[in-house]
Write a protein that holds these residues in place. Structure first.
Motif, PDB file in Angstrom:
ATOM      1  N   LEU A 189       0.832  -1.206   0.000  1.00 18.68           N
ATOM      2  CA  LEU A 189       0.000   0.000   0.000  1.00 18.68           C
ATOM      3  C   LEU A 189       0.867   1.257   0.000  1.00 18.68           C
ATOM      4  N   PHE A 190       1.949   1.213   0.771  1.00 17.02           N
ATOM      5  CA  PHE A 190       2.851   2.365   0.810  1.00 17.02           C
ATOM      6  C   PHE A 190       3.423   2.665  -0.569  1.00 17.02           C
ATOM      7  N   PHE A 191       3.945   1.629  -1.239  1.00 18.67           N
ATOM      8  CA  PHE A 191       4.557   1.852  -2.548  1.00 18.67           C
ATOM      9  C   PHE A 191       3.525   2.281  -3.586  1.00 18.67           C
ATOM     10  N   ALA A 192       2.303   1.772  -3.456  1.00 16.93           N
ATOM     11  CA  ALA A 192       1.236   2.183  -4.375  1.00 16.93           C
ATOM     12  C   ALA A 192       0.897   3.659  -4.167  1.00 16.93           C
ATOM     13  N   GLN A 193       0.783   4.076  -2.901  1.00 14.63           N
ATOM     14  CA  GLN A 193       0.484   5.473  -2.603  1.00 14.63           C
ATOM     15  C   GLN A 193       1.650   6.383  -2.978  1.00 14.63           C
ATOM     16  N   LEU A 194       2.859   5.892  -2.795  1.00 10.66           N
ATOM     17  CA  LEU A 194       4.040   6.670  -3.157  1.00 10.66           C
ATOM     18  C   LEU A 194       4.038   6.967  -4.650  1.00 10.66           C
ATOM     19  N   GLU A 195       3.705   5.962  -5.449  1.00 12.11           N
ATOM     20  CA  GLU A 195       3.677   6.141  -6.906  1.00 12.11           C
ATOM     21  C   GLU A 195       2.656   7.197  -7.313  1.00 12.11           C
ATOM     22  N   LEU A 218       5.786   2.646  10.226  1.00 12.25           N
ATOM     23  CA  LEU A 218       5.892   2.548   8.769  1.00 12.25           C
ATOM     24  C   LEU A 218       7.353   2.454   8.349  1.00 12.25           C
ATOM     25  N   ASN A 219       8.210   3.296   8.920  1.00  8.98           N
ATOM     26  CA  ASN A 219       9.642   3.223   8.615  1.00  8.98           C
ATOM     27  C   ASN A 219      10.207   1.849   8.964  1.00  8.98           C
ATOM     28  N   LYS A 223      11.667  -0.743   6.169  1.00  9.92           N
ATOM     29  CA  LYS A 223      13.086  -1.108   6.255  1.00  9.92           C
ATOM     30  C   LYS A 223      13.258  -2.618   6.385  1.00  9.92           C
ATOM     31  N   GLU A 224      12.382  -3.271   7.144  1.00 12.04           N
ATOM     32  CA  GLU A 224      12.442  -4.736   7.272  1.00 12.04           C
ATOM     33  C   GLU A 224      12.294  -5.406   5.919  1.00 12.04           C
ATOM     34  N   ILE A 225      11.390  -4.891   5.118  1.00 14.26           N
ATOM     35  CA  ILE A 225      11.054  -5.537   3.856  1.00 14.26           C
ATOM     36  C   ILE A 225      12.018  -5.179   2.735  1.00 14.26           C
ATOM     37  N   SER A 226      12.427  -3.915   2.686  1.00 13.06           N
ATOM     38  CA  SER A 226      13.211  -3.470   1.529  1.00 13.06           C
ATOM     39  C   SER A 226      14.674  -3.191   1.826  1.00 13.06           C
ATOM     40  N   GLY A 227      15.004  -3.027   3.110  1.00  9.86           N
ATOM     41  CA  GLY A 227      16.375  -2.674   3.448  1.00  9.86           C
ATOM     42  C   GLY A 227      16.574  -1.179   3.645  1.00  9.86           C
ATOM     43  N   PHE A 228      15.576  -0.379   3.260  1.00  9.08           N
ATOM     44  CA  PHE A 228      15.646   1.062   3.419  1.00  9.08           C
ATOM     45  C   PHE A 228      14.371   1.581   4.069  1.00  9.08           C
ATOM     46  N   THR A 229      14.446   2.755   4.676  1.00  9.76           N
ATOM     47  CA  THR A 229      13.288   3.342   5.328  1.00  9.76           C
ATOM     48  C   THR A 229      12.309   3.918   4.298  1.00  9.76           C
ATOM     49  N   ALA A 230      11.102   4.231   4.776  1.00  6.73           N
ATOM     50  CA  ALA A 230      10.106   4.870   3.916  1.00  6.73           C
ATOM     51  C   ALA A 230      10.634   6.216   3.422  1.00  6.73           C
ATOM     52  N   ARG A 231      11.287   6.947   4.294  1.00  6.31           N
ATOM     53  CA  ARG A 231      11.856   8.253   3.920  1.00  6.31           C
ATOM     54  C   ARG A 231      12.825   8.119   2.753  1.00  6.31           C
ATOM     55  N   HIS A 232      13.667   7.099   2.800  1.00  2.00           N
ATOM     56  CA  HIS A 232      14.620   6.874   1.710  1.00  2.00           C
ATOM     57  C   HIS A 232      13.889   6.631   0.395  1.00  2.00           C
ATOM     58  N   GLN A 236      14.143   8.769  -3.057  1.00  2.00           N
ATOM     59  CA  GLN A 236      14.662   8.162  -4.280  1.00  2.00           C
ATOM     60  C   GLN A 236      13.637   8.153  -5.411  1.00  2.00           C
ATOM     61  N   ARG A 237      12.359   8.069  -5.060  1.00  2.00           N
ATOM     62  CA  ARG A 237      11.330   8.118  -6.121  1.00  2.00           C
ATOM     63  C   ARG A 237      11.327   9.491  -6.780  1.00  2.00           C
ATOM     64  N   ILE A 238      11.518  10.536  -5.974  1.00  2.00           N
ATOM     65  CA  ILE A 238      11.589  11.887  -6.506  1.00  2.00           C
ATOM     66  C   ILE A 238      12.830  12.050  -7.382  1.00  2.00           C
ATOM     67  N   ILE A 239      13.947  11.508  -6.918  1.00  2.00           N
ATOM     68  CA  ILE A 239      15.204  11.616  -7.674  1.00  2.00           C
ATOM     69  C   ILE A 239      15.096  10.895  -9.017  1.00  2.00           C
TER      70      ILE A 239
END
Length: 300
Positions: A189-195, A218-219, A223-232, A236-239
């Motif tokens: 859900l987070f990645f869907a909303q981020l997109e 959420l962070n 981080k558990e799932i991807s290795g990085f925090t939600a903030r990261h 990176q999506r913006i970059i």
């Protein structure tokens, strides 16, 4: 033979390599030459041992190295591999940006169980019925990486995607029952909303509120799932979007800043440098030829 990866970054900088593939004996030869090589700590790494024995430690867990076994490691995890000098196989490392920068649909790969898995470090035994096919893909990647032919990047991305898809299918069959469904659901859900919202929502709290969880939780989950925090991931999506606008549209810093919801171009310039490790002007200067022909654009 000893191969390692540490989460400590040299001089506080990020690894600049977006994709690498090396045969195991590359690391052995580097040791012999007095120039030992390490695996980039900011990447996903796949260590495929086709022959050899030893021990591999991922963070605090140790595993016996076995023939035709692939060890999949997320960004930020430490690796310590001791293996015999006759070992054969490959180590493939890639940044998420390598697949996502030029193709939006590549994001779907990172929602598969292979990338969502977090309970243990995946140890994937390659099935004999597809082993020969995956070896042929790896061999093609290796040869393409060593040379600088036309459309090199596109071929490498295509081969890597096929390899990851086959690996993900096999992984899903082995580990699907072990995944914490609630945390995976939150991550998806987070990645869907981020997109959908990365241009106007840039704070972890905004996404946490949408998902009815606390920012800290959420962070923690991401981080558990991807290795990085939600903030990261937000950064990176913006970059990635900013780089796409430079590469494909030739947009100016002001145009990109306003288009991505930054009202102060100077603030966006600082954000770009801090989040990507490169000055915006320097990045734009490097775009002097089509992405498919610029060997340094995403590989270095």
């Amino acid at each position: 033979m000893h191969i390692s990866r540490s989460i400590k970054k040299e001089n506080g900088s990020h690894c600049k390599k977006q994709f690498e593939i090396h045969a195991i004996d590359f690391f052995l030869q580097a040791i012999i030459n007095g120039n030992p090589q390490s695996i980039c700590n900011d990447t996903y790494s796949m260590i495929w041992i086709q022959k050899g024995t030893g021990i591999i430690q991922i963070d605090m867990e140790k595993f016996n190295v076995e023939k035709d076994t692939l060890y999949y490691v997320k960004p930020g995890q430490e690796i310590d591999l001791d293996i015999d000098e006759d070992a054969m196989g490959f180590i493939i490392s890639f940044a998420r940006e390598f697949l996502e920068l030029f193709e939006k649909k590549a994001s779907d790969l990172f929602n598969t169980p292979l990338f969502n898995h977090f309970l243990t470090m995946p140890v994937i035994k390659i099935e004999s019925k597809i082993s020969w096919f995956m070896k042929s893909i790896t061999d093609e990647m290796f040869e393409e990486f060593k040379n600088y032919f036309d459309l090199r990047i596109e071929i490498l991305k295509g081969l890597l995607k096929i390899f990851v898809i086959y690996l993900s299918r096999q992984f899903e069959n082995e580990y699907a029952t072990n995944v914490n469904s609630r945390k995976v659901a939150i991550a998806n859900l987070f990645f869907a909303q981020l997109e959908k919202n990365f241009t106007n929502k840039k704070m972890v709290k905004e996404y946490a509120d949408m998902l009815c969880v606390s920012p800290n939780y959420l962070n923690e989950v991401i981080k558990e799932i991807s290795g990085f925090t939600a903030r990261h991931h937000i950064q990176q999506r913006i970059i990635i979007e900013a780089k796409r606008k430079v590469i494909f549209g030739g947009d100016t810093l002001k145009e990109i800043a306003y288009g991505l919801g930054f009202w102060d171009p100077a603030h966006f310039s600082k954000f770009f440098k801090n989040s990507s490790g490169i000055n915006f002007t320097d990045f734009k200067k490097g775009i002097s030829m089509p992405p498919s022909e610029n060997k340094n654009l995403v590989l270095n």
